[in-house]
Design an enzyme around this catalytic site. Structure first.
Site, PDB file in Angstrom:
ATOM      1  N   ARG A   1      39.758 135.603 -29.664  1.00  0.00           N
ATOM      2  CA  ARG A   1      38.837 135.780 -28.725  1.00  0.00           C
ATOM      3  C   ARG A   1      39.436 134.784 -27.545  1.00  0.00           C
ATOM      4  O   ARG A   1      40.005 133.847 -27.927  1.00  0.00           O
ATOM      5  CB  ARG A   1      37.311 135.489 -28.583  1.00  0.00           C
ATOM      6  N   HIS A   2      39.133 135.208 -26.408  1.00  0.00           N
ATOM      7  CA  HIS A   2      39.750 134.135 -25.168  1.00  0.00           C
ATOM      8  C   HIS A   2      39.033 132.855 -25.240  1.00  0.00           C
ATOM      9  O   HIS A   2      38.092 132.974 -25.961  1.00  0.00           O
ATOM     10  CB  HIS A   2      39.301 134.895 -23.777  1.00  0.00           C
TER      11      HIS A   2
ATOM     12  N   ASN B   1      30.832 132.793 -19.656  1.00  0.00           N
ATOM     13  CA  ASN B   1      30.155 132.458 -20.805  1.00  0.00           C
ATOM     14  C   ASN B   1      29.422 131.226 -20.788  1.00  0.00           C
ATOM     15  O   ASN B   1      28.028 131.327 -21.272  1.00  0.00           O
ATOM     16  CB  ASN B   1      31.600 131.903 -21.967  1.00  0.00           C
TER      17      ASN B   1
ATOM     18  N   ARG C   1      40.538 135.934 -18.219  1.00  0.00           N
ATOM     19  CA  ARG C   1      40.351 134.936 -19.276  1.00  0.00           C
ATOM     20  C   ARG C   1      41.147 135.017 -20.401  1.00  0.00           C
ATOM     21  O   ARG C   1      41.322 134.051 -21.158  1.00  0.00           O
ATOM     22  CB  ARG C   1      38.661 134.888 -19.611  1.00  0.00           C
TER      23      ARG C   1
ATOM     24  N   GLU D   1      37.596 144.139 -22.600  1.00  0.00           N
ATOM     25  CA  GLU D   1      36.238 143.926 -23.087  1.00  0.00           C
ATOM     26  C   GLU D   1      35.495 145.192 -23.003  1.00  0.00           C
ATOM     27  O   GLU D   1      35.527 146.020 -22.140  1.00  0.00           O
ATOM     28  CB  GLU D   1      35.352 142.780 -22.665  1.00  0.00           C
TER      29      GLU D   1
ATOM     30  N   HIS E   1      38.775 140.277 -26.615  1.00  0.00           N
ATOM     31  CA  HIS E   1      37.251 140.157 -26.373  1.00  0.00           C
ATOM     32  C   HIS E   1      36.393 140.416 -27.683  1.00  0.00           C
ATOM     33  O   HIS E   1      36.972 141.131 -28.659  1.00  0.00           O
ATOM     34  CB  HIS E   1      36.736 140.831 -25.160  1.00  0.00           C
TER      35      HIS E   1
END
Length: 581
Positions: free
Chosen positions: A389-390, A396, A447, A467, A533
């Site tokens: 994932r980023h 977040n 991201r 995502e 994502h």
């Protein structure tokens, strides 16, 4: 007539498909109510949006990649309405909750029209209950059959749609297909069969492999000597026939009970054996397609014998040199009677040297065509696939879902650590003689691109990796969703796989748009790092690991963690690296 497809055409074909597939931006909002603990982990493919993906199933809320936040909605409970049942009405992709305390179907209809006032009043409304085990529909005749939290499907247009179908309608929802594997031992039949099965299940087509060898080991016992397979051994012939019929019976039973594609995995080396299978399947109104694996590459055969067959239960505890000789003797027995698949009207796919060339004959229909295209992209080159994932994003940190925010300081630190890890890996393999090139695929969101910015390797941005699209919920916090859309949580909990955000996507939508990228991933021979994502990585991880589709929305993909998957003949080896906090 048959068509011969050279592997040289594979890249061109793949790019054509990918470039015609647009795609959506996504947001990540996940509610791991009970997440099984599994860690998930590419050339320019741009997948494309399909407006018909949009609907209203709220079953996938990925907390913008944040696994640690739960989505709890304090909805009213049935106890607040005495003698009532909490139920859900579903019309196409819209779900609404209601409390039913009536006694007749007319009462149910009245309640439904209150919830869906726009629904036509002059049509015959039928309420259907779907058995999730068998997928069969049952019309509600007696309201006492309705259980607490029951979902009722209303599909008034079904009969009209059916009448409008053209003569060319293929009946994909009813067609049963049997893929009959053909080939000598150590030619990669089981490898190909499992790959096809994994691909179809990932595409949400119920598929299952029925391996005759496993029936033999289970019912007769492993460790049979090579002369058991001698075509002149009457006892061996009888025993193997019984196992073949047992596997065939089980496959047909499974297909009659909700399966779509049965994969009959055995040598099926003679016309006589294949006719036995085809006649039975034809009698059951099932379409038979032969998939013959022909391998003349001595190095591939030798590798298959040593790396795969010696790990088989047939040779547990046997000296490796004796095991290899016994297996070669077994192959020679099959060679004596082997007959290749032929016939102008026969449906078959011939795979030469695991994808170097493909020959197809009389192949029609969506699923067989997809299988052909998939097989064009197979190879046996070992390489790692990394999924990550980023790094932590601003959304977040704010518990907001979706959006296109930048990385936080913690997220930027992870980007540095990831670049260092990849650089060290490349240096190590260069010392072993490998060129050290890694292909980096990222989503088009800021991201993800920022997370890969410090990696000195070729990068490709793919919108297919964006995502999951959170629709009207994009940019919202959990509290805002709870306050403004309390009914959505119940709809999501009822079926997280198919749940679709209002004006957004479901996990099934994500799986569909990732299909071209998956084929490119199968085709690529270089190591691949995918920076994406949570929802998209859950889907890719479930495919690579062969997980059942129902598990996909609950797979745990933690932040700041690199998941390494190394494809093998019968699955993927997994290693996880925690690179930052």
């Amino acid at each position: 007539m048959h068509k011969s497809i050279s592997s040289n055409n594979i890249f061109t074909t793949q790019i054509t498909v990918d470039n015609n597939h647009n795609d959506h931006d996504e947001s990540n909002y996940s509610i791991p109510k009970s997440s099984p603990s599994s860690s998930p982990p590419g050339s320019n493919i741009i997948s494309s949006p399909s407006s018909n993906r949009y609907s209203n199933n709220f079953n996938n809320i990925n907390n913008n990649d944040s696994n640690n936040n739960n989505f709890n909605v304090n909805s009213p409970t049935p106890s607040s309405i005495p003698n009532s049942k909490e139920i859900f009405f579903r019309v196409k992709d819209r779900v609404k909750k209601a409390y039913f305390k009536g006694t007749t179907v007319e009462d149910l209809k009245f309640l439904f029209l209150q919830k869906f006032p726009e629904f036509p009043k002059d049509v015959d409304i039928q309420f259907l209950i779907i058995d999730k085990g068998t997928n069969k529909e049952q019309q509600v005749i007696d309201v006492n059959d309705i259980k607490e939290h029951q979902e009722l499907l209303i599909r008034h247009e079904y009969n009209e749609d059916t009448k409008k179908r053209s003569q060319g309608y293929t009946g994909l929802d009813k067609e049963k297909i049997v893929l009959v594997m053909v080939g000598l031992p150590a030619r990669g039949k089981t490898y190909v069969a499992r790959k096809i099965c994994r691909m179809l299940n990932w595409m949400l087509v119920p598929a299952k492999v029925f391996n005759v060898g496993e029936y033999r080991r289970l019912r007769i016992g492993a460790g049979q000597p090579h002369d058991f397979f001698d075509p002149h051994n009457p006892e061996g012939i009888k025993a193997r026939l019984h196992m073949a019929v047992a596997a065939l019976d089980d496959m047909i039973s499974w297909l009659h009970n909700g399966g779509r594609v049965g994969i009959y995995d055995a040598t099926n080396s003679t016309n006589e054996r294949r006719q036995l299978v085809e006649k039975r399947c034809t009698r059951e109104k099932m379409t038979v397609v032969y998939v013959e694996s022909i391998c003349n590459d001595a190095s591939v055969i030798e590798h298959n014998i040593k790396e795969t067959k010696l790990l088989s239960p047939d040779y547990q505890g046997v000296d490796p040199s004796k095991a290899v000789q016994d297996f070669r003797d077994r192959i020679n027995h099959y060679l004596k009677v082997y007959e290749t698949v032929e016939g102008e009207k026969t449906r078959y796919i011939k795979l030469f040297d695991v994808g170097k060339k493909i020959e197809v004959n009389n192949i029609t229909g969506y699923i067989p065509s997809r299988v052909v295209f998939f097989l064009m992209n197979l190879h046996l080159h070992p390489r790692p696939i990394w999924l990550t994932r980023h790094g932590e994003s601003e959304f977040n940190a704010q518990n907001r879902i979706g959006g296109d925010s930048d990385l936080t300081e913690r997220g930027d630190n992870y980007a540095h650590q990831l670049a260092v890890w990849i650089s060290e890996w490349c240096s190590k393999v260069r010392a072993d003689g490998y060129d050290g090139e890694v292909v980096v695929w990222t989503s088009s969101l800021k991201r993800a691109i920022r997370t890969a910015q410090y990696i000195s390797q070729p990068k490709v941005v793919m919108r297919a990796l964006d995502e999951i699209d959170a629709g009207v919920c994009d940019g919202m916090t959990y509290e805002e969703i709870q306050e403004k859309m309390p009914d959505e949580r119940a709809a999501r909990d009822s079926d997280k796989l198919q749940y679709r955000y209002p004006r957004g996507e479901s996990y099934e939508d994500v799986i569909q748009r990732l299909e071209p990228l998956l084929l490119e991933l199968e085709r690529t021979k270089s190591p691949v790092l995918i920076v994406s994502h949570q929802a998209t990585l859950r889907c890719l991880y479930s495919y690579l690991k062969g997980r059942v589709k129902e598990e996909c929305p609950f797979i745990n993909i933690p932040l700041h963690t690199l998941i390494q998957l190394s494809p093998k003949a019968y699955g993927c080896e997994e290693t996880t690296f925690k690179l930052a906090n």
